[in-house]
Design a protein around this motif. Structure first.
Motif, mmCIF file in Angstrom:
data_model
loop_
_atom_site.group_PDB
_atom_site.id
_atom_site.type_symbol
_atom_site.label_atom_id
_atom_site.label_comp_id
_atom_site.label_asym_id
_atom_site.label_seq_id
_atom_site.Cartn_x
_atom_site.Cartn_y
_atom_site.Cartn_z
ATOM 1 N N LEU A 239 2.382 2.245 -3.675
ATOM 2 C CA LEU A 239 1.373 1.577 -4.499
ATOM 3 C C LEU A 239 1.183 0.127 -4.078
ATOM 4 C CD1 LEU A 239 -0.562 1.510 -6.900
ATOM 5 C CD2 LEU A 239 1.408 1.009 -8.379
ATOM 6 N N VAL A 240 2.267 -0.606 -3.912
ATOM 7 C CA VAL A 240 2.171 -2.019 -3.535
ATOM 8 C C VAL A 240 1.537 -2.162 -2.152
ATOM 9 C CG1 VAL A 240 3.466 -4.133 -3.069
ATOM 10 C CG2 VAL A 240 4.135 -2.656 -4.972
ATOM 11 N N ALA A 241 1.907 -1.287 -1.232
ATOM 12 C CA ALA A 241 1.346 -1.352 0.116
ATOM 13 C C ALA A 241 -0.159 -1.108 0.106
ATOM 14 C CB ALA A 241 2.034 -0.325 1.017
ATOM 15 N N ALA A 242 -0.636 -0.166 -0.716
ATOM 16 C CA ALA A 242 -2.073 0.117 -0.793
ATOM 17 C C ALA A 242 -2.846 -1.065 -1.369
ATOM 18 C CB ALA A 242 -2.312 1.368 -1.636
ATOM 19 N N VAL A 243 -2.320 -1.696 -2.415
ATOM 20 C CA VAL A 243 -2.994 -2.840 -3.048
ATOM 21 C C VAL A 243 -3.089 -4.015 -2.071
ATOM 22 C CG1 VAL A 243 -2.808 -4.585 -4.865
ATOM 23 C CG2 VAL A 243 -2.362 -2.180 -5.393
ATOM 24 N N LEU A 244 -2.011 -4.293 -1.353
ATOM 25 C CA LEU A 244 -1.994 -5.437 -0.451
ATOM 26 C C LEU A 244 -2.751 -5.179 0.846
ATOM 27 C CD1 LEU A 244 1.741 -6.602 -0.782
ATOM 28 C CD2 LEU A 244 -0.277 -7.631 -1.834
ATOM 29 N N GLY A 245 -2.728 -3.933 1.314
ATOM 30 C CA GLY A 245 -3.240 -3.655 2.650
ATOM 31 C C GLY A 245 -4.670 -3.191 2.755
ATOM 32 N N THR A 246 -5.291 -2.707 1.655
ATOM 33 C CA THR A 246 -6.627 -2.122 1.764
ATOM 34 C C THR A 246 -7.699 -3.097 2.258
ATOM 35 O OG1 THR A 246 -6.147 -0.448 0.088
ATOM 36 C CG2 THR A 246 -8.463 -0.916 0.517
ATOM 37 N N PRO A 247 -7.809 -4.347 1.740
ATOM 38 C CA PRO A 247 -8.853 -5.248 2.261
ATOM 39 C C PRO A 247 -8.728 -5.483 3.768
ATOM 40 C CG PRO A 247 -7.995 -6.086 0.191
ATOM 41 C CD PRO A 247 -7.106 -4.950 0.585
ATOM 42 N N ALA A 248 -7.522 -5.730 4.248
ATOM 43 C CA ALA A 248 -7.343 -5.929 5.688
ATOM 44 C C ALA A 248 -7.618 -4.646 6.456
ATOM 45 C CB ALA A 248 -5.917 -6.415 5.971
ATOM 46 N N ASP A 249 -7.369 -3.505 5.833
ATOM 47 C CA ASP A 249 -7.624 -2.220 6.488
ATOM 48 C C ASP A 249 -9.123 -1.986 6.660
ATOM 49 O OD1 ASP A 249 -6.695 0.173 7.645
ATOM 50 O OD2 ASP A 249 -7.101 1.279 5.809
ATOM 51 N N VAL A 250 -9.917 -2.371 5.655
ATOM 52 C CA VAL A 250 -11.374 -2.244 5.749
ATOM 53 C C VAL A 250 -11.899 -3.100 6.902
ATOM 54 C CG1 VAL A 250 -13.573 -2.765 4.587
ATOM 55 C CG2 VAL A 250 -11.719 -1.673 3.309
ATOM 56 N N VAL A 251 -11.440 -4.351 6.973
ATOM 57 C CA VAL A 251 -11.866 -5.245 8.044
ATOM 58 C C VAL A 251 -11.443 -4.696 9.404
ATOM 59 C CG1 VAL A 251 -11.552 -7.552 9.033
ATOM 60 C CG2 VAL A 251 -11.863 -7.292 6.569
ATOM 61 N N LYS A 252 -10.207 -4.229 9.492
ATOM 62 C CA LYS A 252 -9.697 -3.676 10.751
ATOM 63 C C LYS A 252 -10.526 -2.489 11.214
ATOM 64 C CE LYS A 252 -7.338 -0.234 10.887
ATOM 65 N NZ LYS A 252 -6.427 0.910 10.712
ATOM 66 N N THR A 253 -10.829 -1.572 10.290
ATOM 67 C CA THR A 253 -11.589 -0.370 10.634
ATOM 68 C C THR A 253 -12.973 -0.729 11.152
ATOM 69 O OG1 THR A 253 -10.398 0.972 9.007
ATOM 70 C CG2 THR A 253 -12.544 1.782 9.724
ATOM 71 N N ARG A 254 -13.643 -1.669 10.500
ATOM 72 C CA ARG A 254 -15.001 -2.031 10.895
ATOM 73 C C ARG A 254 -15.025 -2.748 12.243
ATOM 74 N NH1 ARG A 254 -18.502 -3.401 5.473
ATOM 75 N NH2 ARG A 254 -18.169 -1.353 4.509
ATOM 76 N N ILE A 255 -14.070 -3.616 12.483
ATOM 77 C CA ILE A 255 -14.025 -4.317 13.764
ATOM 78 C C ILE A 255 -13.732 -3.339 14.895
ATOM 79 C CG2 ILE A 255 -12.598 -5.905 15.117
ATOM 80 C CD1 ILE A 255 -12.634 -7.816 12.831
ATOM 81 N N MET A 256 -12.837 -2.399 14.652
ATOM 82 C CA MET A 256 -12.486 -1.438 15.694
ATOM 83 C C MET A 256 -13.620 -0.465 15.989
ATOM 84 S SD MET A 256 -8.505 -0.411 15.089
ATOM 85 C CE MET A 256 -7.231 -1.409 15.851
ATOM 86 N N ASN A 257 -14.429 -0.154 14.985
ATOM 87 C CA ASN A 257 -15.482 0.846 15.154
ATOM 88 C C ASN A 257 -16.802 0.247 15.631
ATOM 89 O OD1 ASN A 257 -16.306 3.736 14.726
ATOM 90 N ND2 ASN A 257 -17.767 2.765 13.347
ATOM 91 N N GLN A 258 -16.948 -1.083 15.647
ATOM 92 C CA GLN A 258 -18.223 -1.694 16.001
ATOM 93 C C GLN A 258 -18.536 -1.498 17.489
ATOM 94 O OE1 GLN A 258 -18.464 -6.019 15.958
ATOM 95 N NE2 GLN A 258 -16.276 -6.207 16.385
#
Length: 322
Positions: A239-258
């Protein structure tokens, strides 16, 4: 018996403790990754949907895929692309976790026990656990970043096919070679900054929380070092990992997929901060938590499967509990 013969008679975990722990954590991570991978694919698709920069630059061809939510996205992938596509990108994901999890687990234990000086049977200061968790996650993710890049791009191949776009890769090894030929070595580490940032936050939630909760329970409650304690600790860490990591995960996914130019530079975002600003301005703050439910639903069982498997494998192989 000579010292060399005596050393050869020792069990493998005692002869090569770090290599053994690397192998054990990699095995546990591979099991957890395969079990929970469809949720990771769903999360990635949700994070890409409605991307403001794509709409602005007119980069999307064909009809836009509507935002459908977690369950409908997963069901849509199975219906439109086939059930097997729920595991598209699983091979590089397993490669990634073999490297990433192996490195982070060995690094964290080394930092905790040798550098930060945790004494057996005593409480470990939270700030030390945070430093150890974030450092281990950042190091592990930097080394494993190319495999994560391939995983993200392969997860989007089914969506490209539905939009009428040509597929980019024939398989995992072709993806590595194509990315290398188009962007060079630097291209393989595209998006590594948000990737490392995310890993540091996730491991502050995962490793730090699991280690801290587990040893708190052992020192302050009647619970012993068994599957119940491991399950409670892993539930908190997921739970703690999901709360802390999701915003950075969204940014990471978009940068990698661009899309990228011939020099490997992104065409939509200049940096992770630029992606963060564009995402918040174009879609609102809560867009940083796109895919949170499948992220959490994946991290919770992933943590449970991983930690239970890892602790049991360590015990079976004669290695002390984490």
């Amino acid at each position: 018996m000579s010292p060399a013969e005596e050393e050869r008679s020792l069990p493998l975990p005692e002869r090569w403790p770090r290599a053994s722990k690397f192998a054990l954590s990699a095995c546990a991570a591979a099991v957890a990754e395969l079990v929970t991978f469809p949720l990771d694919l769903t999360k990635t698709r949700l994070q890409i949907q409605g991307e403001a920069a794509v709409r602005r630059d007119g980069a999307a061809a064909g009809q836009a895929v509507p935002y459908r939510g977690m369950l409908r996205t997963a069901a849509g992938i199975a219906q439109e692309e086939g059930v097997g596509k729920l595991w598209q990108g699983a091979t590089p994901a397993v490669y990634r976790h073999i490297v990433y999890t192996g490195v982070r687990m060995v690094t964290y234990e080394h930092l905790r026990d040798s550098v930060l000086g945790r004494a057996e049977g005593e409480s470990f200061p939270l700030w030390k656990a945070v430093v150890g968790g974030m450092s281990a996650g950042a190091i592990g993710q930097f080394i494993a970043s190319p495999t994560d890049l391939v995983k993200v791009q392969m997860q989007m191949e089914g969506k490209r096919k539905l939009e009428g776009k040509p597929l980019r890769f024939r398989g995992v090894h072709h993806a590595f070679l194509k990315i290398l030929s188009e962007g060079g070595i630097r291209g393989l580490w595209a998006g590594w900054v948000p990737n490392v940032q995310r890993a540091a936050l996730v491991n502050m939630g995962d490793l730090t929380t699991y280690d801290s909760v587990k040893h708190f329970l052992l020192l302050n409650t009647p619970l012993v070092d068994n599957s119940v304690t491991h399950s409670v600790s892993s539930a908190c860490s997921g739970l703690v990992a999901a709360v802390l990591g999701t915003p950075a995960d969204v940014v990471k996914t978009r940068i990698m997929n661009q899309p990228r130019d011939k020099q490997g530079r992104g065409l939509l975002y200049k940096s992770s901060m630029d992606c963060l600003i564009q995402t918040v301005q174009g879609e609102g703050f809560m867009s940083l938590y796109k895919g949170f439910i499948p992220t959490w639903m994946r991290m919770a069982p992933w943590s449970l499967v991983f930690w239970l498997t890892y602790e049991q494998i360590r015990r079976m192989c004669g290695v002390s509990s984490f």
